[in-house]
Design an enzyme around this catalytic site. Structure first.
Site, PDB file in Angstrom:
ATOM      1  N   ASN A 141       5.425  -0.174 -73.603  1.00 37.05           N
ATOM      2  CA  ASN A 141       4.661   0.968 -73.137  1.00 37.05           C
ATOM      3  C   ASN A 141       3.072   1.197 -73.513  1.00 37.05           C
ATOM      4  OD1 ASN A 141       7.069   1.808 -71.833  1.00 37.05           O
ATOM      5  ND2 ASN A 141       7.457   3.408 -73.031  1.00 37.05           N
ATOM      6  N   GLY A 191      -2.713  19.311 -77.804  1.00 35.10           N
ATOM      7  CA  GLY A 191      -3.638  18.000 -77.978  1.00 35.10           C
ATOM      8  C   GLY A 191      -3.345  17.477 -79.254  1.00 35.10           C
ATOM      9  N   ALA A 241       6.951   8.936 -72.728  1.00 34.99           N
ATOM     10  CA  ALA A 241       5.747   7.730 -72.886  1.00 34.99           C
ATOM     11  C   ALA A 241       4.396   8.521 -73.092  1.00 34.99           C
ATOM     12  CB  ALA A 241       5.843   6.537 -72.011  1.00 34.99           C
ATOM     13  N   ALA A 242       4.393   9.775 -73.029  1.00 34.66           N
ATOM     14  CA  ALA A 242       3.142  10.355 -73.354  1.00 34.66           C
ATOM     15  C   ALA A 242       2.482   9.986 -74.615  1.00 34.66           C
ATOM     16  CB  ALA A 242       3.292  11.807 -73.397  1.00 34.66           C
ATOM     17  N   GLY A 243       3.391   9.704 -75.562  1.00 35.46           N
ATOM     18  CA  GLY A 243       3.036   9.259 -77.056  1.00 35.46           C
ATOM     19  C   GLY A 243       2.351   7.829 -76.893  1.00 35.46           C
ATOM     20  N   ASP A 244       3.294   6.955 -76.125  1.00 30.63           N
ATOM     21  CA  ASP A 244       2.753   5.827 -76.162  1.00 30.63           C
ATOM     22  C   ASP A 244       1.496   5.344 -75.560  1.00 30.63           C
ATOM     23  OD1 ASP A 244       5.315   5.365 -77.236  1.00 30.63           O
ATOM     24  OD2 ASP A 244       6.210   4.969 -75.470  1.00 30.63           O
TER      25      ASP A 244
HETATM   26  O1  RIB Z   1       8.599   6.382 -75.748  1.00 29.17           O
HETATM   27  C1  RIB Z   1       9.322   6.243 -74.641  1.00 29.17           C
HETATM   28  C2  RIB Z   1      10.218   5.191 -74.839  1.00 29.17           C
HETATM   29  O2  RIB Z   1      11.165   5.430 -75.645  1.00 29.17           O
HETATM   30  C3  RIB Z   1      11.190   4.812 -73.420  1.00 29.17           C
HETATM   31  O3  RIB Z   1      10.420   4.036 -72.479  1.00 29.17           O
HETATM   32  C4  RIB Z   1      12.231   4.338 -74.102  1.00 29.17           C
HETATM   33  O4  RIB Z   1      12.537   3.013 -73.695  1.00 29.17           O
HETATM   34  C5  RIB Z   1      12.365   4.528 -75.577  1.00 29.17           C
HETATM   35  O5  RIB Z   1      11.973   3.155 -76.315  1.00 29.17           O
END
Ligand code: RIB
Length: 310
Positions: free
Chosen positions: A45, A229, A253-256
């Site tokens: 991600n 934020g 996946a917002a953090g990613d």
């Molecule tokens: O951070 C989100 C992710 O955490 C997901 O895509 C899932 O695969 C886990 O790894």
């Protein structure tokens, strides 16, 4: 700056997602969900989020010799990511995540790590040329912590900026040997609590948690705080960087996305505050739509918001 390369050391998963009205409690079955199957994994991600924003990304990972692995590889290549260090495990399946997303867009995730758990120091050695010439290396904790620590040590030795997103929250203390090689750590609230041992309930405890993390030798800490934020602490200064108000559909996946965008901004020479603002904007856009990688915005989308809000 060397070659603007971002090296992501981390996991890839196939996400099996069910949208449900509420999170199932232990022993409960919840009906009414919509099913989605997406590319995910915290490492992938972050790699995809960075590449969609124009980053020059190399991904170091291990997939299984199966259809999920093959589809992941194909997607990474299509996104313009260098996959020459994505290796294939002959005996472990690709990672899979089971995700519930409730009506408020909050998620709960369980992961079968599969081949992600086999990413080893040898894989890092094989990629030493790209690591040593990168600008930024980022890792998470969905691959073995020993591998992450070794990658951080090697990157640091070559003057690469080392970023750690300690997700998922570690169940045991992170090794000092890892933390002393990390330049910038980006936990969310739960992860910051796990690393610092301090329960975060207000602004004061947020700062205390950051101070405890800094005391372990990490120069810069950024706690991501969702719709509030992010709180940045660098050189002893605390800076709250607010984000935009948006309608949340799915926070997966917002953090990613934040991490991937933050790394792109670093390689472009933005200062820490602007890099956090850039990450905030990318993450805010991502929560307005479903899924992990497909929710990460393009450069044009973030630049439009950037222009409109600055
Ligand atoms: O951070 C989100 C992710 O955490 C997901 O895509 C899932 O695969 C886990 O790894």
């Amino acid at each position: 700056m060397k070659n603007n390369r971002i090296v992501v050391v981390g996991s890839s998963n196939t996400d099996m997602v069910i949208r449900c009205p509420n999170m199932p409690r232990p022993g409960e079955t919840v009906l009414g969900g919509e099913f989605l199957m997406n590319h995910g994994g915290k490492g992938a991600n972050q790699a995809v989020a960075a590449a969609k924003l124009g980053g020059n990304v190399t991904f170091i990972a291990k997939i299984g010799d199966d259809i999920f692995g093959a589809e992941t590889l194909e997607m990474l290549r299509r996104t313009g990511i260098d996959t020459s260090h994505v290796s294939v495990s002959s005996d472990l399946p690709s990672g899979v995540a089971l995700i519930n997303v409730d009506a408020k867009g909050e998620n709960s995730i369980s992961v079968a790590s599969g081949s992600n758990a086999a990413l080893s120091g040898k894989d890092i050695d094989n990629a030493m040329e790209v690591i040593s010439t990168a600008d930024v290396m980022i890792a998470q904790l969905e691959t073995p912590v020993e591998t992450v620590a070794y990658a951080a040590e090697m990157a640091k030795r070559h003057g690469v900026t080392v970023v750690l997103n300690p997700a998922p929250a570690p169940l045991s203390p992170l090794p000092d040997a890892l933390l002393r090689n990390v330049d910038i750590i980006i936990p969310n609230k739960t992860e910051a609590e796990a690393i610092s041992g301090i329960s975060i309930t207000d602004g004061d405890s947020e700062r205390k948690a950051i101070e405890a993390i800094s005391a372990k030798g990490v120069g810069t800490t950024i706690i991501t705080l969702g719709s509030k934020g992010a709180l940045l602490c660098t050189g002893g200064d605390f800076i709250m960087v607010p984000t935009m108000k948006v309608k949340t559909v799915d926070t997966t996946a917002a953090g990613d996305t934040f991490c991937g965008a933050f790394c792109v901004a670093l390689t472009e020479g933005k200062g820490l505050v602007d890099a956090v603002r850039f990450g905030n904007k990318a993450a805010a856009i991502s929560v307005t739509r479903n899924g992990a990688q497909q929710s990460a915005p393009t450069r044009e989308e973030v630049d439009d918001v950037w222009e409109a809000r600055n």
